[in-house]
Design an enzyme around this catalytic site. Structure first.
Site, PDB file in Angstrom:
ATOM      1  N   GLU A 276       0.810  -1.207   0.000  1.00 61.98           N
ATOM      2  CA  GLU A 276       0.000   0.000   0.000  1.00 61.98           C
ATOM      3  C   GLU A 276       0.847   1.264   0.000  1.00 61.98           C
ATOM      4  O   GLU A 276       0.507   2.242  -0.647  1.00 61.98           O
ATOM      5  CB  GLU A 276      -0.907  -0.015   1.227  1.00 61.98           C
ATOM      6  CG  GLU A 276      -2.126   0.845   1.050  1.00 61.98           C
ATOM      7  CD  GLU A 276      -3.089   0.634   2.200  1.00 61.98           C
ATOM      8  OE1 GLU A 276      -3.223  -0.514   2.645  1.00 61.98           O
ATOM      9  OE2 GLU A 276      -3.692   1.614   2.637  1.00 61.98           O
ATOM     10  N   ASP A 277       1.938   1.252   0.708  1.00 58.28           N
ATOM     11  CA  ASP A 277       2.674   2.492   0.929  1.00 58.28           C
ATOM     12  C   ASP A 277       4.009   2.599   0.198  1.00 58.28           C
ATOM     13  O   ASP A 277       4.691   3.607   0.319  1.00 58.28           O
ATOM     14  CB  ASP A 277       2.927   2.684   2.440  1.00 58.28           C
ATOM     15  CG  ASP A 277       1.619   2.899   3.191  1.00 58.28           C
ATOM     16  OD1 ASP A 277       0.639   3.284   2.527  1.00 58.28           O
ATOM     17  OD2 ASP A 277       1.582   2.676   4.405  1.00 58.28           O
TER      18      ASP A 277
END
Ligand code: MN
Length: 738
Positions: free
Chosen positions: A89-90
């Site tokens: 996600e990051d």
């Protein structure tokens, strides 16, 4: 002893990978250290340069999540996935990379934890997308419960560091955690996470109350400590004299449970002794009961407070004995007694399964906690995101009511469950045909709420079938989804019937019939073209009014035949709008709707009404206060404004039928008074059913004819005033919202 505060967020000790490895070596002697070091270095590289809102390097987050998982004694894969959980996600990391580096098992865990950023939302709102993401997370968790365990650890650390977020985000996240994640931890039996989450949420959602409680407890701490020491001494002596080995722990109950208790019981906070509790941990079940007996001889137990969760474990597998006794100086306090193993399950719940196990093995599928999750998802099949989240919230409340079949089987329910829920728990068919039951031998109706300890026996009738208003009677998702499924099937059967008639009539005009068309190549072609699984589904679509009948009949038209017949056939089946019981109604914006009165509440002229567009049957008009309206509001897009026509037809005063239920002391003469009261107001009784129970209470279910609401009100009040009348109620209006 002091509860952990928000303030601890800033002083939290930094977790190092060495701490995690040391902790894991204690329960996994053959630890795969390389895997974990590799995950650590990989995550450190990828998160390089990223900073959390706290100002700390981002890596502190995955490290703490991994630490929480290691503390629950989970396996290498789970802890490694904890280290890697935010990479997809990051950072730029891909799932393929994780698979190559760490294998498919860890990749699956990490992917399941990643929000579905590419999820194509068919719903416009953010809420719906979140609901869908959440459902996917739970689905993945049914296959592998470690997914939800990592998610809980992730959320726990985010709650610990919530202080760095904006106030509105704090409230939103704390709310969601308290509504969904803490109850999930509870349902999975992970008491340690549940308790910490609840206390943290409480501090963000009710900061003033939390601070006040802190002070009040602090003020009484000295007295409490003295008291703890005294009880501890007595308990220790009792165990020792009787040769029971065990440890004794005194504690202040956690803040949120004190708050809940204050709210629930209106207890005065001045009596801090209510918040003190003891836990005794012994080695065998026999010792648990022996200790209980000794304690009850020492201090008198408070009646009704003894709970034997060893004999009847909670649905989340929690086991313990609970009792409340009157201690020194008349202060009541609670004691929990359990074995070591029970204590471990109480703290770590389902996570305890992995503790003693070989790598890679999963929790047994028959585990009641996994079964709960699976049932939740099964029951939510086909529901909208909103319905899903609503049903999730209902299901998350811990089952608190224990009831029994006459044979002694135990069924547990959420508070508010009724006899009908019980019937559906026994068997779906028992639910469908339930007409009521006996609680502790007394006859009761369907909607009667079950309370702790009830022995429930269900009565069925072959003639019974589920009704729409049952949806508002039941309190469990299981029953609700069974009723919905039945109603859906029934609706479809009716649609097929209507569709068949329509299609047959049109085919006959073309010189054929449904019987001869059935199974033909032409019909098969239409079914294929529309993507229907079979003939019935196509016919049902026509019956529901989703597609015009011409879709089917066109292919049977001989060449050159004029399509003049192809008028709007759906209009033909509409009966004249003014059937004799339907008053003049107006649907705003469209006068062409077929309007009919809902059978459940039969609204009267002058009453507040609301319309719902039904599938293929026109607009159903309900009274605003009809309980079914609340169920229909699940689909607010189907609501339509309707009003009574300003001028009523002059020719003949129209009438409606209204069902009225009464109960009364069965004395001679009351029936005569009832019938007189009704005729005095110029109304008639159309039908009446009577019943008397063994206590001589009479019940009457009547259908009467009324002109308008004012007349009905007069009749009801006249009936209510009759001597011996206990209750008068218009059916379909009970439990209506104000
Ligand atoms: Mn995270």
């Amino acid at each position: 002893m002091q509860a952990q505060g928000v303030a601890t967020a800033q002083v939290e000790v930094k977790v190092r990978i060495e701490d995690i490895l040391n902790r894991m070596e204690r329960y996994r002697p053959e630890l795969d250290e390389d895997l974990l070091r590799h995950a650590y270095v990989f995550a450190a590289n990828r998160h390089q340069g990223q900073i959390r809102r706290s100002g700390e390097p981002y890596l502190t987050h995955p490290l703490t999540v991994a630490w929480i998982l290691a503390d629950m004694e989970l396996d290498e894969e789970t802890v490694a996935a904890g280290l890697l959980h935010d990479l997809l996600e990051d950072t730029e990391t891909t799932a393929e990379e994780i698979e190559v580096e760490f294998g498919p098992e860890i990749e699956r865990l990490v992917t399941a934890l990643t929000k579905m950023a590419d999820f194509e939302s068919s719903y416009s709102s953010r809420e719906a997308t979140e609901a869908e993401n959440f459902r996917r997370l739970l689905l993945a968790s049914v296959d592998d419960l470690r997914v939800i365990l990592i998610k809980l650890a992730d959320r726990l650390h985010n709650m610990r560091t919530l202080v760095f977020l904006r106030r509105d985000r704090q409230i939103a996240i704390a709310r969601e955690t308290l509504d969904i994640f803490a109850p999930i931890a509870n349902r999975l039996g992970i008491g340690s996470i549940k308790v910490e989450m609840e206390d943290l949420c409480f501090r963000y959602l009710h900061p003033k109350e939390a601070e006040k409680l802190d002070h009040e407890i602090e003020d009484r701490k000295e007295a409490a400590d003295r008291w703890f020491a005294e009880i501890h001494g007595v308990l220790g002596g009792l165990l020792e004299e009787n040769g029971i080995e065990g440890s004794i722990h005194g504690r202040i109950k956690h803040l949120y449970s004190i708050f809940e208790k204050l709210k629930r019981q209106g207890v005065d906070v001045a009596n801090v002794f209510d918040f003190l509790a003891f836990r005794i941990i012994v080695s065998t079940v026999a010792d648990c009961y022996a200790a209980l007996g000794l304690i009850h001889q020492q201090w008198p137990p408070v009646p009704g407070r003894l709970k034997d969760h060893i004999a009847i474990p909670k649905p989340n597998a929690y086991q313990s004995l609970h009792t409340t006794v009157i201690g020194p100086e008349g202060h009541p306090f609670e004691i929990q007694i359990r074995t070591d193993e029970m204590n471990k399950i109480a703290e770590y719940g389902i996570a305890a399964h992995w503790s003693y196990k070989e790598r890679g093995s999963h929790a047994p599928a028959e585990d009641s906690r996994v079964a709960w999750l699976r049932a939740l998802l099964d029951n939510s099949e086909g529901s909208s995101p909103r319905e899903f989240i609503d049903s999730l919230k209902v299901d998350l409340y811990p089952d608190e009511v224990y009831s029994f079949t006459p044979r002694g089987d135990v069924f547990s329910f959420p508070n508010g469950a009724t006899v009908l829920d019980f019937a559906y728990r026994v068997h779906t068919q028992v639910g469908h045909t339930c007409v009521g039951g006996r609680i502790n031998g007394r006859w009761v109706p369907l909607k009667t709420e079950i309370v702790n300890g009830d022995i429930v026996e269900i009565t069925t009738s072959k003639k019974q079938r589920p009704h729409h208003d049952w949806l508002s009677i039941v309190g469990t998702n299981r029953a609700r989804s069974k009723i919905r499924a039945w109603l859906k099937r029934e609706e479809k059967a009716r649609a097929v019937e209507v569709g068949r008639k329509l299609v047959d009539r049109e085919l006959r005009k073309l010189g054929t019939s449904l019987r001869s068309a059935s199974g033909s190549d032409e019909l098969a072609g239409v079914i294929r073209a529309g993507g229907y699984p079979n003939e019935d589904d196509l016919i049902a679509a026509i019956g529901f009014g989703k597609i015009p009948v011409a879709t089917l009949t066109t292919v049977f038209r001989k060449d050159g035949e004029a399509p003049a017949e192809e008028e709007d056939l759906t209009r033909k089946k509409k009966p004249a709008p003014a059937s004799k019981n339907d008053h003049a109604l107006e649907v705003s914006g469209d006068a062409d709707f077929l309007v009919y009165m809902a059978k459940c509440c039969k609204p009267l002229p002058g009453e507040e009404i609301v319309g719902f567009v039904t599938r293929g049957k026109g607009v159903a008009v309900h009274s605003r206060s009809c309980p079914n309206v609340r169920n229909l509001l699940y689909h607010p897009e189907r609501e339509i404004e309707v009003q009574w026509a300003p001028t009523a037809p002059a020719t003949r005063a129209p009438t409606s039928q209204v069902d009225v239920d009464m109960s009364f002391n069965d004395s001679s003469g009351i029936l005569a008074s009832i019938s007189q009261a009704i005729s005095t107001e110029g109304s008639d009784i159309l039908s009446c059913r009577l019943r008397t129970d063994p206590n001589d209470t009479g019940f009457a279910a009547m259908t009467i004819v009324v002109r308008d609401k004012a007349q009905l009100t007069r009749i009801l009040s006249r009936l209510q005033d009759l001597k011996g009348m206990l209750r008068v109620e218009r059916r379909g209006q009970t439990g209506a919202s104000p």
